[in-house]
Design an enzyme around this catalytic site. Structure first.
Site, PDB file in Angstrom:
ATOM      1  N   GLU A 129      17.995 -19.546  -1.680  1.00 12.00           N
ATOM      2  CA  GLU A 129      18.561 -20.262  -0.465  1.00 12.00           C
ATOM      3  C   GLU A 129      19.840 -19.822  -0.176  1.00 12.00           C
ATOM      4  OE1 GLU A 129      17.240 -24.480   0.091  1.00 12.00           O
ATOM      5  OE2 GLU A 129      19.062 -24.972   1.359  1.00 12.00           O
TER       6      GLU A 129
ATOM      7  N   LYS B 284       5.803 -20.816   3.675  1.00 13.96           N
ATOM      8  CA  LYS B 284       6.790 -21.220   2.525  1.00 13.96           C
ATOM      9  C   LYS B 284       7.008 -20.084   1.648  1.00 13.96           C
ATOM     10  CE  LYS B 284       9.097 -24.062  -0.561  1.00 13.96           C
ATOM     11  NZ  LYS B 284       9.350 -25.452  -0.983  1.00 13.96           N
TER      12      LYS B 284
ATOM     13  N   HIS C 135      17.511 -37.604   5.314  1.00  9.09           N
ATOM     14  CA  HIS C 135      18.189 -37.754   4.259  1.00  9.09           C
ATOM     15  C   HIS C 135      19.349 -39.061   4.686  1.00  9.09           C
ATOM     16  CE1 HIS C 135      17.232 -33.752   2.034  1.00  9.09           C
ATOM     17  NE2 HIS C 135      16.479 -34.546   1.841  1.00  9.09           N
TER      18      HIS C 135
ATOM     19  N   GLU D 118       5.461 -32.697   6.671  1.00 10.29           N
ATOM     20  CA  GLU D 118       6.034 -31.471   6.217  1.00 10.29           C
ATOM     21  C   GLU D 118       5.166 -30.232   6.561  1.00 10.29           C
ATOM     22  OE1 GLU D 118       8.803 -30.764   4.574  1.00 10.29           O
ATOM     23  OE2 GLU D 118       9.621 -32.646   3.860  1.00 10.29           O
TER      24      GLU D 118
ATOM     25  N   ASN E 102      14.669 -27.017   5.769  1.00  7.00           N
ATOM     26  CA  ASN E 102      15.306 -28.409   5.958  1.00  7.00           C
ATOM     27  C   ASN E 102      15.549 -28.890   7.398  1.00  7.00           C
ATOM     28  OD1 ASN E 102      15.691 -28.325   3.145  1.00  7.00           O
ATOM     29  ND2 ASN E 102      17.743 -27.042   3.317  1.00  7.00           N
TER      30      ASN E 102
ATOM     31  N   HIS F 266      15.784 -32.660   7.828  1.00  5.05           N
ATOM     32  CA  HIS F 266      16.274 -33.153   6.519  1.00  5.05           C
ATOM     33  C   HIS F 266      17.813 -33.841   6.431  1.00  5.05           C
ATOM     34  CE1 HIS F 266      12.693 -31.440   5.393  1.00  5.05           C
ATOM     35  NE2 HIS F 266      12.530 -31.792   4.029  1.00  5.05           N
TER      36      HIS F 266
ATOM     37  N   HIS G 132       9.982 -40.371   2.394  1.00  2.00           N
ATOM     38  CA  HIS G 132      10.408 -38.819   2.905  1.00  2.00           C
ATOM     39  C   HIS G 132      10.059 -38.107   4.210  1.00  2.00           C
ATOM     40  CE1 HIS G 132      12.803 -35.189   2.252  1.00  2.00           C
ATOM     41  NE2 HIS G 132      11.540 -34.599   2.111  1.00  2.00           N
TER      42      HIS G 132
ATOM     43  N   ARG H 164      15.403 -21.359 -22.919  1.00  2.00           N
ATOM     44  CA  ARG H 164      15.575 -20.850 -21.960  1.00  2.00           C
ATOM     45  C   ARG H 164      14.530 -20.416 -20.741  1.00  2.00           C
ATOM     46  NH1 ARG H 164      18.728 -18.134 -26.274  1.00  2.00           N
ATOM     47  NH2 ARG H 164      20.499 -19.085 -26.091  1.00  2.00           N
TER      48      ARG H 164
ATOM     49  N   ARG I   9      16.102 -19.640   3.713  1.00  2.00           N
ATOM     50  CA  ARG I   9      15.194 -20.787   3.266  1.00  2.00           C
ATOM     51  C   ARG I   9      15.773 -22.196   3.669  1.00  2.00           C
ATOM     52  NH1 ARG I   9      13.313 -21.204  -2.918  1.00  2.00           N
ATOM     53  NH2 ARG I   9      12.316 -23.385  -2.899  1.00  2.00           N
TER      54      ARG I   9
ATOM     55  N   LYS J 149      11.805 -24.680  -6.887  1.00  2.00           N
ATOM     56  CA  LYS J 149      13.238 -25.511  -7.058  1.00  2.00           C
ATOM     57  C   LYS J 149      12.870 -26.809  -8.147  1.00  2.00           C
ATOM     58  CE  LYS J 149      15.720 -25.549  -2.643  1.00  2.00           C
ATOM     59  NZ  LYS J 149      15.970 -26.007  -1.411  1.00  2.00           N
TER      60      LYS J 149
HETATM   61  N1  GLY Z   1      11.939 -28.087   0.066  1.00  2.00           N
HETATM   62  C1  GLY Z   1      12.818 -27.074   0.561  1.00  2.00           C
HETATM   63  C2  GLY Z   1      12.735 -25.790  -0.569  1.00  2.00           C
HETATM   64  O1  GLY Z   1      11.952 -25.598  -1.286  1.00  2.00           O
HETATM   65  O2  GLY Z   1      13.653 -25.020  -0.068  1.00  2.00           O
END
Ligand code: GLY
Length: 363
Positions: free
Chosen positions: A240, A230, A255, A188, A248, A251, A268, A124, A244, A146
């Site tokens: 998010e 960030k 994408h 980025e 994107n 993106h 990417h 966990r 957050r 993430k």
């Molecule tokens: N890559 C976007 C984020 O970490 O929210």
């Protein structure tokens, strides 16, 4: 500017991002987050031959009492599967990992995402230390917690938010990064200027040569300022629910381009570079921003050798269809991160499809 820097990420589970040359050889620093006596070093078949022995040796020199196993994935996004995740879990079981064990993720975004997800799930949740070796991973995926693996249905569909215990971004490893990957990471980096910091975009533009030449101080400065942006965003919105999503920017278009090219065309960062220009053009078409700001962003991206136009042969209607299926699309219709000008991004829902098509056709 000092070549070694530190950014602190606050919130419920605070951690530090360390940035600078030589960090992967600094066993004391790497071992500091290791609470127990077991570690699993996860890497891939490209990165492991370059750096895994050195990292393992540095860790063992600092912590001779530790057991450190190594688990190596095949390189590439195709390895980021539930099966690969299962293999990482089996490696933790073979290690006899207890709750104070630690996963060290040595590699790019694929390794970081899969290793982080294994750490999130084992018992966990155990600690994960991110050791990103690509610029893209240093400024994005290693920070913010993430983690995920892909399903045949789509990318990153199974995962968890699991903040790392620490991040070590060794800028010296960027010396061996292929040029194309360096530029993709810089896309980025430029994104942070585009969404939140016009001054940073100017700073980067003035240092394009130093960054492309991989000067440590310039890279460390760019990575630190990107990570600071960030960190501030994920501290305020870790899951998010709002802000957050600004990360994107570019993106949704990006994408769609990657999917339409079956992940075998632009990488990417390159797709995001094109996507940012398209998002800026869409902002102008909808009256939120000026074409002059879109021109300025395009010019900076071009200075870094990044693509700024749709690759030939892509059908605008097919791209729009991919955008409608994007997992970030909502019932309210097409949703984009747009801007009110350089450094001022926001989420806009209900964007008319004809405006999107017009921008795609214009590109
Ligand atoms: N890559 C976007 C984020 O970490 O929210």
């Amino acid at each position: 500017m000092s070549a070694r820097q530190r950014i602190d990420v606050g919130g419920a589970a605070p951690y530090a991002i360390h940035i600078g040359p030589g960090l992967l050889a600094d066993g004391e620093a790497l071992a500091a987050p290791l609470r127990g006596r077991q570690a699993l070093l996860v890497s891939d078949s490209h990165v492991a031959p370059l750096h895994a022995d050195a990292v393992r040796g540095a860790l063992l020199a600092a912590r001779p009492d530790a057991r450190i196993d190594t688990f190596v994935l095949p390189a590439g996004e195709a390895a980021k599967t539930l099966a690969g995740f299962g293999d990482a879990i089996a490696a933790l079981a073979a290690l006899g990992a207890t709750r104070d064990a630690c996963v060290y993720a040595l590699g790019g975004g694929v390794v970081g995402d899969l290793a982080g997800f294994a750490a999130a799930c084992w018992m966990r949740g155990i600690d994960c230390v991110q050791l990103p070796t690509s610029l893209l991973a240093m400024v994005d995926s290693s920070v913010g917690g993430k983690t995920a693996v892909d399903l045949p249905l789509g990318k990153n569909l199974v995962g968890a938010f699991h903040p790392p215990r620490a991040v070590f971004a060794d800028t010296a490893v960027l010396r061996s990064l292929p040029d194309r990957e360096l530029r993709a990471g810089l896309a980025e980096v430029l994104k942070y200027g585009a969404i939140a910091d016009a001054g940073f975009l100017d700073w980067l533009s003035g240092r394009a040569g130093a960054l492309l030449e991989r000067e440590d101080a310039a890279l460390a400065g760019a990575i630190a300022r990107s990570c600071a942006h960030k960190a501030a965003i994920v501290e305020r919105d870790p899951f998010e629910h709002g802000e957050r999503a600004l990360l994107n920017f570019g993106h949704t278009f990006g994408h769609a381009i990657e999917t339409a090219q079956a992940y075998d065309g632009l990488n990417h960062g390159e797709a995001v570079a094109v996507g940012m220009v398209l998002a800026a053009r869409l902002s102008a078409r909808l009256g939120h921003a000026s074409e002059a700001d879109a021109d300025r962003l395009q010019a900076v991206l071009e200075r870094f050798g990044l693509p700024v136009a749709l690759p030939a042969g892509l059908d605008p209607d097919a791209l729009l269809a991919h955008m409608r299926l994007d997992k970030k699309a909502q019932a309210s219709g097409l949703r984009f991160v747009l801007w009110d000008g350089i450094g001022r991004a926001r989420v806009v829902a209900g964007v008319p499809a004809d405006a999107v098509l017009a921008v795609l056709r214009g590109a």
